[in-house]
Design an enzyme around this catalytic site. Structure first.
Site, PDB file in Angstrom:
ATOM      1  N   ASP A  57      38.685 -11.384  10.395  1.00  0.00           N
ATOM      2  CA  ASP A  57      38.036 -11.201   9.095  1.00  0.00           C
ATOM      3  C   ASP A  57      37.936  -9.696   8.884  1.00  0.00           C
ATOM      4  O   ASP A  57      36.976  -9.061   9.296  1.00  0.00           O
ATOM      5  CB  ASP A  57      36.660 -11.865   9.099  1.00  0.00           C
ATOM      6  CG  ASP A  57      36.004 -11.833   7.731  1.00  0.00           C
ATOM      7  OD1 ASP A  57      36.726 -11.920   6.731  1.00  0.00           O
ATOM      8  OD2 ASP A  57      34.768 -11.696   7.670  1.00  0.00           O
ATOM      9  N   CYS A 110      37.904 -10.705   1.688  1.00  0.00           N
ATOM     10  CA  CYS A 110      37.218 -11.016   0.431  1.00  0.00           C
ATOM     11  C   CYS A 110      37.831 -10.155  -0.673  1.00  0.00           C
ATOM     12  O   CYS A 110      37.138  -9.656  -1.555  1.00  0.00           O
ATOM     13  CB  CYS A 110      35.710 -10.819   0.549  1.00  0.00           C
ATOM     14  SG  CYS A 110      35.195  -9.186   1.112  1.00  0.00           S
TER      15      CYS A 110
END
Length: 238
Positions: A57, A110
Site C-alpha cells: 500500500d 488511493c
C-alpha cells in the site's frame, strides 16, 4: 512503514481484538528484509524470509481522497505524481522479491493517476516475468465481487510534461519526450534519493504504456471511483 508513529498506531489497533502474533516494523520499504535466526557458523545471518502474502500500500499523490480531504486539491501537482512513480515501482519490486512462489501480492494506492497505478504494475510485470495479474473473479470472494462496483484497469494513457501547468504538453511514447525532461539513465527499479530534488519529477520509460499492454492483462486491475457510491473515495488495486 517508514513512520514509527503509524506502526505504533497499528499495534494499538491490534490490541482491540483477537489477533494472531503480530510483528510491526518500520523502515525503508524499498530495502525491507527479514531473516531467520543464524544457523551454523558464528556470524551466519540466516536465510531471507519469504512470505505467503505481501501488501504494498504505497505512498501516492492521494487524489482519490479529495472527497474526504478537499484541501489536498490545493496541494496537488503534476510533478508530485511523477515523483512518486519510481518509489512506488521500487517498493512493488521489493515486495515481489519477498514473495514465495505461489504467493499473492496486492498493490494498492488511493490515487487514480495511471502513472502511479497501471504504469507501475505494467513495469513490474515486465521486469518480473514470474508475476501475473489475477482477475477480480479469481482474487475476491463471490459475495464481495457481487456487491463491488468498479472499473477495469487502463491499457493506454498519456504522460504529462513535468511543467504541464505552463507547457501543456502530453506524450504518448518515450520517443516523444524531449531530452531535457528525461530522467538520467538509472536502474528502472531504483528509487530516487530523498535529497535528489527536481530530478524526481523527470520522465522515465516505465511511465509509458508498454507495446504489449494487452498481453499483460491490465484490465484485471481494479479502479474504485468516487462515482461508484455516494461516499466512496478513489482507490486502485491490483
Amino acid at each position: 512503514d517508514l513512520e514509527r508513529v503509524r506502526q505504533e498506531r497499528t499495534l494499538r489497533r491490534a490490541q482491540c481484538g483477537p489477533c494472531v502474533p503480530l510483528l510491526a516494523t518500520y523502515g525503508d520499504a524499498t530495502a525491507f528484509e527479514m531473516r531467520t535466526l543464524g544457523e551454523g557458523a558464528a556470524g551466519d545471518g540466516g536465510r531471507p524470509l519469504l512470505f505467503d502474502r505481501v501488501l504494498c500500500d504505497v505512498p501516492c499523490g492521494g487524489d482519490g481522497t479529495l472527497r474526504k480531504s478537499p484541501l489536498k486539491l490545493s496541494r496537488w501537482s503534476v510533478a508530485a505524481g511523477l515523483g512518486a512513480h519510481a518509489l512506488q515501482l521500487a517498493i512493488l519490486l521489493r515486495g515481489a522479491a519477498l514473495l514465495r512462489p505461489g504467493g499473492r501480492l496486492v498493490y494498492s494506492t488511493c490515487a487514480l493517476d495511471p502513472l502511479q497505478d497501471e504504469a507501475v504494475v505494467s513495469a513490474a510485470l515486465q521486469q518480473e516475468p514470474a508475476l501475473a495479474l489475477l482477475d477480480p473473479a479469481e482474487a475476491l470472494p463471490p459475495e464481495t465481487l457481487a456487491s463491488l462496483r468498479y472499473s477495469r484497469g487502463l491499457s493506454s494513457w498519456a504522460v504529462p510534461h513535468p511543467d504541464f501547468e505552463t507547457e501543456r504538453a502530453m506524450y504518448r511514447s518515450w520517443e516523444e519526450v524531449p531530452p531535457a525532461v528525461r530522467a538520467p539513465s538509472t536502474a528502472p527499479s531504483a528509487a530516487p534519493a530523498a535529497s535528489s530534488g527536481p530530478p524526481r519529477s523527470l520522465l522515465r520509460p516505465t511511465m509509458f504504456p508498454p507495446d504489449e499492454a494487452g498481453s499483460l492483462a491490465l484490465g484485471r486491475c481494479i479502479r474504485l471511483l468516487p462515482t461508484h457510491a455516494a461516499e466512496c473515495g478513489g482507490f486502485f488495486v491490483a
